[in-house]
Design a protein around this motif. Structure first.
Motif, mmCIF file in Angstrom:
data_model
loop_
_atom_site.group_PDB
_atom_site.id
_atom_site.type_symbol
_atom_site.label_atom_id
_atom_site.label_comp_id
_atom_site.label_asym_id
_atom_site.label_seq_id
_atom_site.Cartn_x
_atom_site.Cartn_y
_atom_site.Cartn_z
ATOM 1 N N ALA A 127 -6.158 12.817 -5.635
ATOM 2 C CA ALA A 127 -5.737 13.072 -4.250
ATOM 3 C C ALA A 127 -4.219 13.009 -4.086
ATOM 4 O O ALA A 127 -3.703 12.237 -3.279
ATOM 5 N N PRO A 128 -3.474 13.825 -4.842
ATOM 6 C CA PRO A 128 -2.010 13.779 -4.739
ATOM 7 C C PRO A 128 -1.466 14.122 -3.353
ATOM 8 O O PRO A 128 -0.311 13.832 -3.069
ATOM 9 N N VAL A 129 -2.284 14.688 -2.498
ATOM 10 C CA VAL A 129 -1.845 14.959 -1.124
ATOM 11 C C VAL A 129 -1.525 13.655 -0.384
ATOM 12 O O VAL A 129 -0.812 13.661 0.615
ATOM 13 N N LEU A 130 -2.004 12.527 -0.917
ATOM 14 C CA LEU A 130 -1.706 11.238 -0.289
ATOM 15 C C LEU A 130 -0.232 10.859 -0.415
ATOM 16 O O LEU A 130 0.256 10.045 0.370
ATOM 17 N N ALA A 146 8.181 13.790 2.144
ATOM 18 C CA ALA A 146 7.059 14.436 2.835
ATOM 19 C C ALA A 146 7.278 15.940 2.907
ATOM 20 O O ALA A 146 6.374 16.727 2.583
ATOM 21 N N TRP A 147 8.465 16.350 3.329
ATOM 22 C CA TRP A 147 8.782 17.781 3.408
ATOM 23 C C TRP A 147 8.659 18.439 2.035
ATOM 24 O O TRP A 147 8.032 19.495 1.900
ATOM 25 N N GLY A 148 9.227 17.815 1.018
ATOM 26 C CA GLY A 148 9.209 18.400 -0.319
ATOM 27 C C GLY A 148 7.815 18.519 -0.902
ATOM 28 O O GLY A 148 7.476 19.516 -1.540
ATOM 29 N N ARG A 149 6.994 17.506 -0.688
ATOM 30 C CA ARG A 149 5.646 17.526 -1.276
ATOM 31 C C ARG A 149 4.654 18.335 -0.444
ATOM 32 O O ARG A 149 3.692 18.859 -0.979
ATOM 33 N N PHE A 150 4.893 18.451 0.843
ATOM 34 C CA PHE A 150 4.059 19.347 1.646
ATOM 35 C C PHE A 150 4.519 20.798 1.481
ATOM 36 O O PHE A 150 3.737 21.711 1.600
ATOM 37 N N LEU A 178 0.831 -1.205 0.000
ATOM 38 C CA LEU A 178 0.000 0.000 0.000
ATOM 39 C C LEU A 178 0.867 1.258 0.000
ATOM 40 O O LEU A 178 0.539 2.252 -0.661
ATOM 41 N N ALA A 179 1.981 1.215 0.726
ATOM 42 C CA ALA A 179 2.889 2.362 0.763
ATOM 43 C C ALA A 179 3.489 2.604 -0.623
ATOM 44 O O ALA A 179 3.564 3.753 -1.083
ATOM 45 N N ALA A 180 3.915 1.547 -1.298
ATOM 46 C CA ALA A 180 4.477 1.702 -2.641
ATOM 47 C C ALA A 180 3.453 2.334 -3.573
ATOM 48 O O ALA A 180 3.762 3.261 -4.331
ATOM 49 N N ALA A 181 2.219 1.857 -3.490
ATOM 50 C CA ALA A 181 1.158 2.424 -4.325
ATOM 51 C C ALA A 181 0.867 3.864 -3.932
ATOM 52 O O ALA A 181 0.691 4.733 -4.797
ATOM 53 N N GLY A 182 0.834 4.141 -2.644
ATOM 54 C CA GLY A 182 0.523 5.487 -2.156
ATOM 55 C C GLY A 182 1.600 6.511 -2.467
ATOM 56 O O GLY A 182 1.325 7.708 -2.516
ATOM 57 N N LEU A 183 2.819 6.060 -2.666
ATOM 58 C CA LEU A 183 3.898 6.978 -3.018
ATOM 59 C C LEU A 183 3.845 7.405 -4.482
ATOM 60 O O LEU A 183 4.304 8.482 -4.834
ATOM 61 N N ILE A 184 3.289 6.552 -5.333
ATOM 62 C CA ILE A 184 3.333 6.798 -6.770
ATOM 63 C C ILE A 184 1.959 7.113 -7.381
ATOM 64 O O ILE A 184 1.784 8.114 -8.074
ATOM 65 N N LEU A 185 1.002 6.243 -7.137
ATOM 66 C CA LEU A 185 -0.278 6.322 -7.865
ATOM 67 C C LEU A 185 -1.061 7.626 -7.705
ATOM 68 O O LEU A 185 -1.594 8.128 -8.695
ATOM 69 N N PRO A 186 -1.176 8.199 -6.508
ATOM 70 C CA PRO A 186 -1.962 9.435 -6.417
ATOM 71 C C PRO A 186 -1.433 10.556 -7.311
ATOM 72 O O PRO A 186 -2.207 11.273 -7.942
ATOM 73 N N VAL A 194 1.531 12.268 2.645
ATOM 74 C CA VAL A 194 0.954 11.568 3.805
ATOM 75 C C VAL A 194 1.539 10.154 3.871
ATOM 76 O O VAL A 194 1.950 9.686 4.948
ATOM 77 N N THR A 195 1.604 9.487 2.730
ATOM 78 C CA THR A 195 2.202 8.154 2.682
ATOM 79 C C THR A 195 3.677 8.213 3.050
ATOM 80 O O THR A 195 4.193 7.332 3.751
ATOM 81 N N ALA A 196 4.371 9.250 2.598
ATOM 82 C CA ALA A 196 5.792 9.391 2.921
ATOM 83 C C ALA A 196 5.999 9.502 4.432
ATOM 84 O O ALA A 196 6.954 8.933 4.977
ATOM 85 N N VAL A 197 5.116 10.216 5.104
ATOM 86 C CA VAL A 197 5.198 10.301 6.565
ATOM 87 C C VAL A 197 5.020 8.905 7.168
ATOM 88 O O VAL A 197 5.764 8.503 8.072
ATOM 89 N N CYS A 198 4.060 8.152 6.660
ATOM 90 C CA CYS A 198 3.824 6.792 7.162
ATOM 91 C C CYS A 198 5.035 5.893 6.916
ATOM 92 O O CYS A 198 5.400 5.082 7.777
ATOM 93 N N VAL A 199 5.673 6.044 5.756
ATOM 94 C CA VAL A 199 6.864 5.258 5.446
ATOM 95 C C VAL A 199 8.002 5.632 6.401
ATOM 96 O O VAL A 199 8.740 4.764 6.876
ATOM 97 N N ALA A 200 8.142 6.914 6.695
ATOM 98 C CA ALA A 200 9.173 7.355 7.649
ATOM 99 C C ALA A 200 8.924 6.725 9.014
ATOM 100 O O ALA A 200 9.865 6.261 9.673
ATOM 101 N N VAL A 201 7.669 6.678 9.426
ATOM 102 C CA VAL A 201 7.327 6.051 10.712
ATOM 103 C C VAL A 201 7.625 4.550 10.662
ATOM 104 O O VAL A 201 8.172 3.975 11.613
ATOM 105 N N LEU A 202 7.295 3.902 9.553
ATOM 106 C CA LEU A 202 7.557 2.475 9.392
ATOM 107 C C LEU A 202 9.048 2.175 9.535
ATOM 108 O O LEU A 202 9.447 1.273 10.276
#
Length: 127
Positions: A71-74, A116-120, A57-65, A77-85
């Motif tokens: 919803a490219p804001v995902l 996350a920083w770059g896209r936010f 899901l993270a791989a998909a969330g980093l690219i597909l949106p 958001v996904t990058a933050v989740c990956v950092a936490v992972l």
């Protein structure tokens, strides 16, 4: 900046997909590889499947949106989740005394934080 963010995002997505291979190899075989593979024995097969699904899901969330424009804001958001992972992975490795294998996890966590920083911040997908 946009180009660099795409490269880092793509690399993270590849890392996430490659890491899903752990469910294709028996846990015992992974653990026999050496110190870096022993961690799988600390988790049940079901937990490994959950981690794998989250990684896909993270791989998909980093690219597909961004690619689909839905919803490219995902992406950040996904990058933050990956950092936490990866921070959690590094913490687990430190608790197990695997100091040498912590560095890649911390690098990936930093890459995800950068995305996350770059896209936010300076290079969002929406103007």
């Amino acid at each position: 900046m946009n180009f660099v963010l795409w490269i880092v995002t793509g690399w993270l997505a590849v890392v996430m997909v490659v890491s899903t291979g752990k469910v294709l190899v028996p846990r015992e075989k992974l653990a026999s590889i050496g110190r870096a593979g022993e961690w799988v024995m600390d988790f049940s097969p079901r937990t490994l499947w959950v981690i794998t699904i989250l990684e896909l899901l993270a791989a998909a969330g980093l690219i597909l949106p961004a690619v689909l424009g839905i919803a490219p804001v995902l992406v950040p958001v996904t990058a933050v989740c990956v950092a936490v992972l990866f921070t959690g992975a590094a913490t687990m490795r430190l608790r197990r005394g695997e100091r040498l294998t912590v560095l890649p996890d911390l690098v990936y966590a930093a890459m995800a934080a950068f995305v996350a920083w770059g896209r936010f911040g300076p290079a969002p997908f929406t103007g």
